[in-house]
Scaffold this motif. Structure first.
Motif, PDB file in Angstrom:
ATOM      1  N   TYR A  44      -0.768  12.312  -6.860  1.00  0.00           N
ATOM      2  CA  TYR A  44      -0.434  10.960  -6.418  1.00  0.00           C
ATOM      3  C   TYR A  44      -1.635  10.032  -6.507  1.00  0.00           C
ATOM      4  CZ  TYR A  44       3.391  13.683  -4.430  1.00  0.00           C
ATOM      5  OH  TYR A  44       4.443  14.539  -4.278  1.00  0.00           O
ATOM      6  N   GLU A  45      -1.340   8.742  -6.581  1.00  0.00           N
ATOM      7  CA  GLU A  45      -2.389   7.726  -6.558  1.00  0.00           C
ATOM      8  C   GLU A  45      -2.100   6.723  -5.444  1.00  0.00           C
ATOM      9  OE1 GLU A  45      -2.309   4.493  -9.503  1.00  0.00           O
ATOM     10  OE2 GLU A  45      -0.586   5.525 -10.418  1.00  0.00           O
ATOM     11  N   HIS A  46      -3.118   5.975  -5.071  1.00  0.00           N
ATOM     12  CA  HIS A  46      -2.943   4.909  -4.083  1.00  0.00           C
ATOM     13  C   HIS A  46      -2.635   3.622  -4.838  1.00  0.00           C
ATOM     14  CE1 HIS A  46      -5.023   1.909  -1.128  1.00  0.00           C
ATOM     15  NE2 HIS A  46      -3.707   1.828  -1.072  1.00  0.00           N
TER      16      HIS A  46
ATOM     17  N   TYR B 134      -2.705  16.915  -3.889  1.00  0.00           N
ATOM     18  CA  TYR B 134      -3.115  15.524  -3.683  1.00  0.00           C
ATOM     19  C   TYR B 134      -3.462  14.812  -4.987  1.00  0.00           C
ATOM     20  CZ  TYR B 134      -3.119  16.739   1.243  1.00  0.00           C
ATOM     21  OH  TYR B 134      -2.717  17.140   2.484  1.00  0.00           O
TER      22      TYR B 134
ATOM     23  N   HIS C  18      -2.031  -0.224  -4.709  1.00  0.00           N
ATOM     24  CA  HIS C  18      -2.332  -1.363  -3.833  1.00  0.00           C
ATOM     25  C   HIS C  18      -2.083  -2.655  -4.596  1.00  0.00           C
ATOM     26  CE1 HIS C  18      -4.437  -3.850  -0.850  1.00  0.00           C
ATOM     27  NE2 HIS C  18      -4.973  -4.474  -1.899  1.00  0.00           N
TER      28      HIS C  18
ATOM     29  N   ASP D 214       0.854  -1.183   0.000  1.00  0.00           N
ATOM     30  CA  ASP D 214       0.000   0.000   0.000  1.00  0.00           C
ATOM     31  C   ASP D 214       0.889   1.232   0.000  1.00  0.00           C
ATOM     32  OD1 ASP D 214      -2.924  -0.496   0.044  1.00  0.00           O
ATOM     33  OD2 ASP D 214      -2.437  -1.716   1.797  1.00  0.00           O
ATOM     34  N   ASP D 215       0.902   1.911  -1.129  1.00  0.00           N
ATOM     35  CA  ASP D 215       1.666   3.148  -1.279  1.00  0.00           C
ATOM     36  C   ASP D 215       0.661   4.249  -1.590  1.00  0.00           C
ATOM     37  OD1 ASP D 215       3.208   5.285  -2.066  1.00  0.00           O
ATOM     38  OD2 ASP D 215       4.570   4.112  -3.318  1.00  0.00           O
ATOM     39  N   TYR D 216       0.456   5.147  -0.631  1.00  0.00           N
ATOM     40  CA  TYR D 216      -0.545   6.197  -0.789  1.00  0.00           C
ATOM     41  C   TYR D 216       0.015   7.451  -1.460  1.00  0.00           C
ATOM     42  CZ  TYR D 216      -3.325   3.341   2.381  1.00  0.00           C
ATOM     43  OH  TYR D 216      -4.022   2.302   2.957  1.00  0.00           O
ATOM     44  N   ALA D 217       1.273   7.393  -1.891  1.00  0.00           N
ATOM     45  CA  ALA D 217       1.887   8.574  -2.496  1.00  0.00           C
ATOM     46  C   ALA D 217       2.701   8.197  -3.729  1.00  0.00           C
ATOM     47  CB  ALA D 217       2.777   9.291  -1.482  1.00  0.00           C
TER      48      ALA D 217
ATOM     49  N   SER E 186       7.928   1.731  -6.409  1.00  0.00           N
ATOM     50  CA  SER E 186       7.237   2.265  -5.234  1.00  0.00           C
ATOM     51  C   SER E 186       8.212   2.585  -4.104  1.00  0.00           C
ATOM     52  CB  SER E 186       6.202   1.251  -4.742  1.00  0.00           C
ATOM     53  OG  SER E 186       5.652   1.645  -3.503  1.00  0.00           O
TER      54      SER E 186
END
Length: 220
Positions: free
Chosen positions: A130-132, A127, A134, A111-114, A153
Motif C-alpha cells: 500500500y501507499e499513502h 505494508y 494524499h 488521506d488514504d493510508y491504504a 480511494s
C-alpha cells in the motif's frame, strides 16, 4: 460502468456504476451512483453484489455484460435503461492524460493510508502493498494516474472513505473531463481528438450507435 480490466483482480467487476439520465426538453442531466456492494438477486447465481452482474455475464457469454448490467440496474430502479458505456481503468487514465489532465476542486483533504499498489497485492511484506495517497484541499490539477486514485480511494480518513464520498469524487472527475472536452482548446486540436477516439475504441464498449453518439454529443 467502470471495470478494472486486464491486470486487475476481478477485472470484470463493475466497481463504478453510475446511471445517467438526460432530458432534452428541459436541457437537464443527472447522475445517480449505485453502490457496488449493493446485494441483489441474480438469475442462476442467488444473492450477489451488483458489481458481479457484468463479470458473471461475461464469464457465461463474452460481450453480454453491459446489457446484463443495464437490465439488472433497470429492474432495480423500475426504469428501463437503454444504453450502456463500459470503460476500463487503463482507458480512463489514458484519456485524461491525452486531454492534458483535469482541474478538480477538492473539498476535503484526502488521506488514504491504504491505497493498494498495482502488482504488489501478494507481496510478503504486507505494508509494502500500500501507499499513502494524499491530496490537498482546493483546486488540483490531476493527471490520469492521480485522477484514477482520487476516484478509487476507499480508505480515506475523516469520512472520505465512505461510498458516498467516493461516488462524489467520481462525479467530480467526470464533470472535469466534460469541461475539458467541450473547451475550445480541445475542439480545435484534431490530433488530440484523434488520439482520444483511438483510446475510446480500444478501451470502451457500448451499444450506442454512431448516430446516437453524435446526437448525444450535439445535445451536450
Amino acid at each position: 460502468l467502470g471495470v478494472g480490466g486486464k491486470g486487475h483482480d476481478g477485472g470484470q467487476l463493475t466497481d463504478t456504476i453510475i446511471v445517467g439520465s438526460v432530458k432534452p426538453s428541459s436541457k437537464q442531466a443527472s447522475m445517480l451512483s449505485i453502490p457496488r456492494d449493493l446485494t441483489i438477486p441474480i438469475e442462476n447465481a442467488g444473492w450477489r453484489k451488483i458489481n458481479n452482474v457484468n463479470a458473471l455475464a461475461e464469464q457465461s457469454d463474452p460481450g453480454t455484460g453491459g446489457l446484463a448490467s443495464s437490465q439488472a440496474i433497470g429492474d432495480l430502479l423500475e426504469s428501463p435503461i437503454d444504453y450502456y458505456v463500459r470503460v476500463d481503468f487503463k482507458g480512463f487514465e489514458k484519456i485524461i492524460d491525452q486531454i492534458d489532465g483535469v482541474d478538480v476542486y477538492v473539498e476535503n483533504t484526502l488521506d488514504d493510508y491504504a491505497y493498494p499498489i498495482l502488482g504488489r497485492e501478494d507481496n510478503p511484506d504486507y505494508y509494502s502493498r500500500y501507499e499513502h495517497l494524499h491530496v490537498d484541499t482546493g483546486w488540483q490539477h490531476m493527471d490520469g494516474a492521480l485522477a484514477l486514485k482520487f476516484a478509487r480511494s476507499r480508505h480515506g480518513v475523516g469520512g472520505e472513505g465512505s461510498d458516498f464520498a467516493r461516488e462524489k469524487k467520481k462525479k467530480k472527475i467526470l464533470e472535469a473531463v466534460k469541461q475539458k472536452v467541450i473547451s475550445a482548446n480541445f475542439l480545435l486540436n484534431p490530433r488530440q481528438i484523434s488520439s482520444v477516439i483511438s483510446t475510446l475504441s480500444d478501451n470502451i464498449s457500448t451499444n450506442l450507435k454512431i448516430w446516437e453518439i453524435i446526437k448525444l454529443w450535439s445535445f451536450v
